[in-house]
Design a protein around this motif. Structure first.
Motif, short mmCIF file in Angstrom:
data_model
loop_
_atom_site.label_atom_id
_atom_site.label_comp_id
_atom_site.label_asym_id
_atom_site.label_seq_id
_atom_site.Cartn_x
_atom_site.Cartn_y
_atom_site.Cartn_z
N PRO A 88 0.83 -1.21 0.00
CA PRO A 88 0.00 0.00 0.00
C PRO A 88 0.87 1.26 0.00
N SER A 116 -6.93 3.05 8.43
CA SER A 116 -8.10 2.41 7.84
C SER A 116 -8.71 3.26 6.74
N LEU A 119 -6.42 3.17 3.66
CA LEU A 119 -6.49 1.89 2.95
C LEU A 119 -7.81 1.76 2.19
N ARG A 120 -8.90 2.29 2.74
CA ARG A 120 -10.18 2.30 2.00
C ARG A 120 -10.04 3.12 0.73
N GLU A 122 -7.31 3.74 -0.91
CA GLU A 122 -6.43 3.04 -1.85
C GLU A 122 -7.17 1.92 -2.57
N ARG A 123 -8.07 1.23 -1.87
CA ARG A 123 -8.87 0.19 -2.54
C ARG A 123 -9.69 0.78 -3.67
N VAL A 124 -10.28 1.95 -3.45
CA VAL A 124 -11.07 2.62 -4.49
C VAL A 124 -10.15 3.03 -5.65
N TYR A 125 -9.03 3.60 -5.34
CA TYR A 125 -8.05 4.03 -6.34
C TYR A 125 -7.61 2.83 -7.19
N ARG A 126 -7.27 1.74 -6.54
CA ARG A 126 -6.82 0.55 -7.27
C ARG A 126 -7.95 -0.04 -8.10
N ALA A 127 -9.16 0.00 -7.59
CA ALA A 127 -10.30 -0.53 -8.35
C ALA A 127 -10.50 0.28 -9.64
#
Length: 172
Positions: A88, A116, A119-120, A122-127
């Motif tokens: 991350p 937290s 990381l949330r 980053e999950r959106v960015y990666r998606a």
């Protein structure tokens, strides 16, 4: 979040390699020349892309790089992870537990809420990056181009594209 220059160079290089003819390759030096970047720095990223299975490498004086799979099967996230690695972008080092007047450990049973939230995000960015393929980028550029960008790339590739020895032997 700041990504390294290598991500931009890698994305542009992969997009350029998508335009090669069957059996064609471009050298790292040619890719670096076209993009006006350091060959040695770009080479490091091309090697990472090869290691990730995004590019095929052909060694030797007539060698170079080409896509290992169709542009429609390579996402922006694939390229970013190959260059930057899977870790991350935000790394919590738990500074909330340092400093004077410490509080009881029970306040640290759950992950840091700042970590937290990061990381949330980053999950959106990666998606989002995973939704966009190199083929999508090329289609978007084609829709905007009046022909000037394509002509520039095609002229350069016409001069610098090499045929791999395997392809040249099968045609000869």
């Amino acid at each position: 979040m700041k990504l390294g220059d290598g991500v931009e160079q890698a994305l542009h290089s992969v997009a350029m390699l998508a335009g090669l003819t069957d059996g064609g390759v471009l050298s790292a030096a040619a890719l670096a020349e076209f993009h006006g970047v350091s060959t040695s720095y770009l080479l490091k990223h091309l090697q990472a892309l090869s290691g990730a299975g995004i590019l095929e490498t052909f060694p030797g004086p007539k060698g170079g790089y080409r896509l290992a799979k169709p542009a429609s099967g390579i996402t922006m996230l694939d390229v970013v992870l190959a260059v930057e690695g899977p870790a991350p972008a935000f790394r919590c080092s738990e500074i909330r537990q340092r400093g004077p007047n410490p509080v009881p450990g029970r306040f640290f049973d759950k992950p840091c809420n700042i970590s937290s939230a990061m990381l949330r995000a980053e999950r959106v960015y990666r998606a989002e990056l995973a939704k966009t393929t190199i083929a999508d980028l090329i289609d978007e550029l084609t829709a905007l181009d009046d022909g000037s960008i394509a002509a520039r790339g095609c002229a350069f590739v016409a001069i610098h594209e090499r045929k791999t020895s395997r392809e040249a032997q099968s045609k000869g």
